[in-house]
Design a protein around this motif. Sequence first.
Motif, PDB file in Angstrom:
ATOM      1  N   ASP A 197       0.675  -1.015  -0.123  1.00  0.00           N
ATOM      2  CA  ASP A 197       0.348  -0.024   0.023  1.00  0.00           C
ATOM      3  C   ASP A 197       0.722   1.516   0.382  1.00  0.00           C
ATOM      4  OD1 ASP A 197      -1.995  -1.914  -0.038  1.00  0.00           O
ATOM      5  OD2 ASP A 197      -2.806  -1.061   2.504  1.00  0.00           O
ATOM      6  N   PHE A 198       0.289   2.012  -1.047  1.00  0.00           N
ATOM      7  CA  PHE A 198       0.640   3.561  -0.864  1.00  0.00           C
ATOM      8  C   PHE A 198       1.201   4.356   0.113  1.00  0.00           C
ATOM      9  CE2 PHE A 198       1.856   7.516  -2.858  1.00  0.00           C
ATOM     10  CZ  PHE A 198       3.388   8.166  -2.415  1.00  0.00           C
ATOM     11  N   GLU A 199       1.425   5.293   0.618  1.00  0.00           N
ATOM     12  CA  GLU A 199       1.209   5.487   1.710  1.00  0.00           C
ATOM     13  C   GLU A 199       1.794   6.822   2.206  1.00  0.00           C
ATOM     14  OE1 GLU A 199      -0.148   7.889   4.869  1.00  0.00           O
ATOM     15  OE2 GLU A 199      -0.189   5.715   4.931  1.00  0.00           O
ATOM     16  N   PRO A 200       1.705   8.249   1.354  1.00  0.00           N
ATOM     17  CA  PRO A 200       2.168   9.615   1.114  1.00  0.00           C
ATOM     18  C   PRO A 200       3.308  10.087   3.108  1.00  0.00           C
ATOM     19  CG  PRO A 200       0.778   9.977   0.515  1.00  0.00           C
ATOM     20  CD  PRO A 200      -0.129   8.012   1.254  1.00  0.00           C
ATOM     21  N   GLY A 201       2.454   9.995   3.226  1.00  0.00           N
ATOM     22  CA  GLY A 201       3.613  10.021   5.103  1.00  0.00           C
ATOM     23  C   GLY A 201       4.532   9.064   5.280  1.00  0.00           C
ATOM     24  N   ASN A 202       4.782   8.530   4.431  1.00  0.00           N
ATOM     25  CA  ASN A 202       6.083   7.744   4.607  1.00  0.00           C
ATOM     26  C   ASN A 202       6.969   8.150   3.522  1.00  0.00           C
ATOM     27  OD1 ASN A 202       5.474   6.403   6.170  1.00  0.00           O
ATOM     28  ND2 ASN A 202       4.837   4.101   5.217  1.00  0.00           N
ATOM     29  N   CYS A 203       6.863   9.222   2.361  1.00  0.00           N
ATOM     30  CA  CYS A 203       7.945   9.794   1.371  1.00  0.00           C
ATOM     31  C   CYS A 203       8.487  10.812   1.504  1.00  0.00           C
ATOM     32  CB  CYS A 203       6.567   9.317   0.522  1.00  0.00           C
ATOM     33  SG  CYS A 203       5.311   8.806  -0.839  1.00  0.00           S
TER      34      CYS A 203
END
Lengths: 325, 325
Positions: A66-72
């Motif tokens: 799952d893509f999580e913008p917060g981990n970018c």
Amino acid sequence: MKLATLKDGTRDGQLMVVSRDLKTAQLADGIARTLQHALDDWTFIAPQLDAIYQELNRGGGRRSFDFEPGNCMAPLPRAYQWADGSAYVNHVELVRKARGADMPASFWEDPLMYQGGSDDFLGPADDIRLMHEEWGIDFEAEVAVITDDVPMGATADQAHQCIRLLMLANDVSLRNLIPEELAKGFGFVQSKPSTSFSPVAVTPDELGDAWKGGKVHLPLLSTWNGKLVGKPQAGVDMVFNFPQLIAHLAKSRNVRAGSIIGSGTVSNKDAKRGYSCIAEQRCLEMIAGGEPVTPYMAFGDTIRIEMLDDGKSVFGAIAQTVKQA
Amino acid sequence: MKLATLKDGTRDGQLMVVSRDLKTAQLADGIARTLQHALDDWTFIAPQLDAIYQELNRGGGRRSFDFEPGNCMAPLPRAYQWADGSAYVNHVELVRKARGADMPASFWEDPLMYQGGSDDFLGPADDIRLMHEEWGIDFEAEVAVITDDVPMGATADQAHQCIRLLMLANDVSLRNLIPEELAKGFGFVQSKPSTSFSPVAVTPDELGDAWKGGKVHLPLLSTWNGKLVGKPQAGVDMVFNFPQLIAHLAKSRNVRAGSIIGSGTVSNKDAKRGYSCIAEQRCLEMIAGGEPVTPYMAFGDTIRIEMLDDGKSVFGAIAQTVKQA
């Protein structure tokens, strides 16, 4: 193709390929460890990344998550160049009008551009940590491109062929430090702290018809403390397109792969489209009523910057909170 | 310790350790592939590099080879930051005096600094390729430091502890593009093409007593077309030392490892010490006789910048030829 950089505790993070709908992602390890590595050898690397991208869009991806913008991190957590234009000359004219200064006619023909710091970018969900509210903390919503190598003296047409990726930027500005710093004549150093970028960078083809004439023809949405304050059309009133900005930068030197070039604050002459930075609203207030009413950002304030195409987020959102350092 | 970067066809080259006398070198592969890698983890990497350095200085080095400055890239062939100060305020005052402008008193207390392009540095023996002599090609001989991470808001004393390496720079300037560009207020973009650096970067301890108070107390020699034109003392008339310049840069943002901070053109009030850039000589001529006599550089001109300690080259020489691009 959409690319992002996973926060993994290292300075440059890890390159990920992200599905078009921003739902899933897969690490690009084995192909390119970082986005800079991919840009350093784009012709060879990009097709391999694209194969993963196609797989993700088909709902596949052997190692997808799952893509999580917060981990970018920022797509390029640090870069070898960040040069920011002021392509929406309307914005420049307004700022000068508010302080009673005429704008030289040459500003309509010769792009304004400053060289920014590029050693310490913020990710899309990172807090904006600053020491003093009194510095006049402002957001600036922008579009930015990442280039391949551009040879010295390149024309705008040549520069156009060197645009590899697009993203959004929040070019945070410290308004109350700017007048004194610019008066010294050497540009911005202290009044431009770390810039933030959208979760994903996308190849121009992702924009379809919205990428035309070297401009992005979509509204840029700025939401400050939950209130939509700006939705200017990024393709309108952009006096210099990205190819022209890059050619300006490349006049007397080579521009190397991984250089980021910004549009400057997106701004429409139609004031009903709202604003992409508080300074612009304050200028309108000053012209109308003699003094600015809207304050700059306070610690605890939030800012969200996003671009939708048919209701779908293209780059993911920059969504940050201002905090005391 | 002395470090350099071997030209190997890649964008970042390969890190080498160089003997104190600049006679032999050994690749640092197995320890750190590039200088940026070493700076990213300096505390862990530097002692390992130093072990090779000690061996080279003893005449050993299992895989050592003759050091050839002509095969060097800049120690950092590209960097995440290049911020150049104007610490020799005498130079600034002179330039302004020549054009009949007073200098604000604040220039003696608040450093002038500009953010430069850092994506495409030149090696010490690389040709300076430019398109037009009419741009007013000038050299600028400077001292520069490379930092470790410096936290936002660091004091000068704290910044002092973050200086890892020193080198020489040739901050090439296009004098005839400067007035129009600075008038726009956003600093230098087109008027500062690629900067060049000395073959080796050295740790501060290499300078012994000559590194004191955050300044380098040695003369900087500039030789233009074979004629020594400047030998100012870099430790004299430097109004802001390197720790102060770094603290200025770090006021509102983190400064990350591998940032290069320049001194600005080295200049002494004692005009008998000559000049480190042609513009300064032209200013003196203008003040004395009403017009500049010395022309800027022509295609084919050579410039050599070096610093000697007891007759021995500390950093190796920048030795370049200006050519038409």
